[in-house]
Design an enzyme around this catalytic site. Structure first.
Site, PDB file in Angstrom:
ATOM      1  N   PRO A 177       0.952  -1.130  -0.054  1.00 34.24           N
ATOM      2  CA  PRO A 177      -0.029   0.130  -0.061  1.00 34.24           C
ATOM      3  C   PRO A 177       1.068   1.208  -0.084  1.00 34.24           C
ATOM      4  O   PRO A 177       2.017   1.404   0.849  1.00 34.24           O
ATOM      5  CB  PRO A 177      -0.603  -0.279   1.114  1.00 34.24           C
ATOM      6  CG  PRO A 177       0.018  -1.110   1.981  1.00 34.24           C
ATOM      7  CD  PRO A 177       0.865  -1.871   1.304  1.00 34.24           C
ATOM      8  N   LYS A 193       0.908  -4.582   9.013  1.00 35.36           N
ATOM      9  CA  LYS A 193       2.346  -4.259   8.314  1.00 35.36           C
ATOM     10  C   LYS A 193       3.031  -3.089   9.245  1.00 35.36           C
ATOM     11  O   LYS A 193       2.524  -2.297   9.807  1.00 35.36           O
ATOM     12  CB  LYS A 193       1.893  -3.458   6.996  1.00 35.36           C
ATOM     13  CG  LYS A 193       3.077  -2.969   6.124  1.00 35.36           C
ATOM     14  CD  LYS A 193       2.579  -2.430   4.976  1.00 35.36           C
ATOM     15  CE  LYS A 193       3.879  -2.238   4.000  1.00 35.36           C
ATOM     16  NZ  LYS A 193       5.005  -1.283   4.282  1.00 35.36           N
ATOM     17  N   CYS A 214       3.671   3.330   8.978  1.00 30.94           N
ATOM     18  CA  CYS A 214       4.071   4.597   8.642  1.00 30.94           C
ATOM     19  C   CYS A 214       4.640   5.559   9.508  1.00 30.94           C
ATOM     20  O   CYS A 214       4.066   5.605  10.491  1.00 30.94           O
ATOM     21  CB  CYS A 214       2.650   5.217   7.865  1.00 30.94           C
ATOM     22  SG  CYS A 214       2.770   6.641   7.237  1.00 30.94           S
TER      23      CYS A 214
END
Length: 329
Positions: free
Chosen positions: A14, A136, A97
């Site tokens: 992503p 993730k 992130c």
């Protein structure tokens, strides 16, 4: 469940502003078997509405995972229910992130410092619906970068019901580096991902980070359950044209070409434009489909100028495909 995950040996990571629905349809012209991901969708945004815009996708994109960001178990449980209602194949929690904006929202990589919170979120998501819940994440953050800390994080989240761990083999610096630097400056340590799989052989572990070619992926797949590639797929999409043949055994499937990718997008573009969409959001992803050949720059410029017009429609893609076919591309 095992059969589902066995099929997901290769996935496209992503990426915000990149892996939108149009790029995902483009990738389906290159690989039909890879697992694709949405851009990260904030769970709070799903709660407050605009769901069709955030969740809609073309059926050709499947198998498809919805990636969400957040740290509120109730909101993430709602996101998991919505993912099932909208017929996604998986829901993935972003714990990787490092952007400052994401940190201010108390989600992303900073959550690695709070594995109990991540576990509560994953447990709520798993209880909310039938979809696999995956995570993730990084190998570490800041000074919290020991292998022991990584194992503690994974053990805690696995016990809560996480089905797969997609591990970016770089740690993240949450202050001092921007997201782009965090993709390149911290050293890659794929050996830690392999060690994690060795220590926890029953867990499904996938490697992300630094994989530039299909040949780079093959040695890792001898020990790990999957590989995930991001920027190298977006920047060089046709570099991955043999994924289905070499990783999924579909030897009879013809390899994609630049012209077949462009032509394959035309039916989708017809549906999109008929419903009021503009062509440019689709065409912008085609920039790197032609690279390293004579005339590539001229082709890109022509496509960009034609597709940028407000009245541009699928006929632009048809003309571009014919140009490539005439050149044998």
């Amino acid at each position: 469940m095992d059969d589902v995950f066995a099929a997901h040996r290769f996935s496209v990571a992503p990426m915000m502003d990149y892996t939108d629905r149009h790029f995902r349809v483009l990738m389906r012209q290159i690989t039909g078997r890879s697992l694709l991901y949405t851009e990260m969708v904030v769970a709070q945004a799903l709660h407050h509405g605009r769901r069709p815009m955030l969740l809609a996708f073309d059926p050709s994109e499947k198998p498809l995972a919805l990636q969400v960001g957040g740290d509120d178990p109730a909101l993430l449980a709602q996101a998991a229910r919505l993912a099932a209602e909208w017929n996604y194949d998986e829901i993935n929690l972003n714990v990787g992130c490092p952007s400052e904006k994401v940190q201010k929202g108390r989600f992303g990589a900073c959550l690695m410092a709070d594995p109990d919170r991540v576990a509560h979120c994953v447990a709520a998501m798993a209880a909310a619906g039938p979809l696999p819940v995956t995570v993730k994440h990084r190998i570490g953050i800041d000074a919290l970068d020991s292998f022991e800390a990584l194992v503690r994080f994974v053990d805690c989240v696995a016990a809560a019901g996480a089905s797969r761990f997609s591990v970016h083999a770089r740690k993240a610096w949450l202050s001092g580096l921007d997201p782009k630097q965090n993709r390149t400056l911290p050293p890659l340590r794929p050996e830690l991902v392999h060690q994690l799989k060795y220590e926890r052989p029953t867990l499904r572990i996938e490697l992300n980070g630094g994989l530039q070619h299909l040949d780079d992926c093959l040695p890792h797949l001898q020990q790990l359950d999957g590989v995930m590639v991001g920027r190298a797929v977006y920047d060089h999409p046709l570099r991955w044209r043999r994924v289905d043949q070499d990783l999924f055994g579909q030897r009879e499937q013809p390899e994609a070409t630049a012209s077949s990718v462009v032509r394959g997008l035309i039916p989708y573009a017809e549906r999109w434009c008929t419903n009021g969409g503009r062509l440019w959001p689709i065409a912008r992803h085609l920039v790197q489909v032609v690279e390293g050949v004579r005339g590539a720059r001229h082709w890109r410029r022509q496509l960009g100028e034609a597709a940028g017009a407000k009245t541009a429609g699928p006929e632009v893609l048809d003309a571009s495909a014919r140009q490539l076919e005439d050149q044998g591309l």
